[in-house]
Design an enzyme around this catalytic site. Structure first.
Site, PDB file in Angstrom:
ATOM      1  N   ALA A   1      19.499  -2.828 119.492  1.00 39.75           N
ATOM      2  CA  ALA A   1      19.359  -1.971 118.303  1.00 39.75           C
ATOM      3  C   ALA A   1      20.573  -2.094 117.393  1.00 39.75           C
ATOM      4  O   ALA A   1      20.434  -2.182 116.162  1.00 39.75           O
ATOM      5  CB  ALA A   1      19.131  -0.519 118.709  1.00 39.75           C
ATOM      6  N   CYS A   2      21.752  -2.123 117.980  1.00 44.68           N
ATOM      7  CA  CYS A   2      22.966  -2.230 117.171  1.00 44.68           C
ATOM      8  C   CYS A   2      23.060  -3.604 116.506  1.00 44.68           C
ATOM      9  O   CYS A   2      23.530  -3.714 115.372  1.00 44.68           O
ATOM     10  CB  CYS A   2      24.197  -1.925 118.011  1.00 44.68           C
ATOM     11  SG  CYS A   2      24.258  -0.198 118.545  1.00 44.68           S
TER      12      CYS A   2
END
Length: 158
Positions: A46-47
């Site tokens: 996600a990051c």
């Protein structure tokens, strides 16, 4: 935990090391609009998606006079690896003690799968050229957030 920032607040000043080990001070960005985004962990899916969205939109942001700073609790060496893996060209700042995240109310209680714990709250703060908060967004989603931010800033590139 600090109270969440709102537009008009003075952005808390800070100096952190970037992914090259150089000190970066928010004060050095005075006179420019600055997007500060807080993310939980380098090299996670996600990051990485969020960082790549900022990378891919960087020209649009910079053409409109915005700089981008990513802040996470990761050590410098992890940020260096993350920047290289994802070809990130904007500064990634190490906030290992989460003091800056605390000051920006981006550190606090989180819940995941019924478990409550303290951690980084994915957040984005836009600081205007005078050092005031222009936009404060908390609990943002990694995917689609940069597109929403561009729309909010009226910088639609599509």
């Amino acid at each position: 935990m600090a109270e969440r920032l709102i537009p008009g607040d003075t952005a808390p000043d800070f100096t952190l090391k970037d992914h090259h080990g150089h000190e970066v001070a928010l004060a050095s960005y005075r006179g420019r609009n600055t997007v500060i985004y807080f993310y939980p962990a380098a090299s996670t899916p996600a990051c990485a998606q969020q960082a790549c969205d900022f990378r891919d939109s960087l020209a649009v942001l910079q053409d409109a006079g915005y700089e981008v700073l990513g802040v996470s609790p990761d050590p410098v060496k992890d940020l260096e690896k993350f920047a290289a893996e994802e070809s990130l060209t904007f500064p990634l700042l190490s906030d290992e003690g989460h003091h800056v995240a605390d000051a920006y109310a981006a550190w606090g209680e989180k819940k995941n799968y019924g478990r409550t714990y303290q951690g980084l709250i994915r957040s984005t703060i836009v600081v205007d050229p005078d050092g005031k908060v222009a936009v404060a967004q908390y609990n943002v989603r990694a995917t689609g957030h940069v597109g929403k931010l561009l729309r909010d800033l009226k910088l639609n590139n599509k």
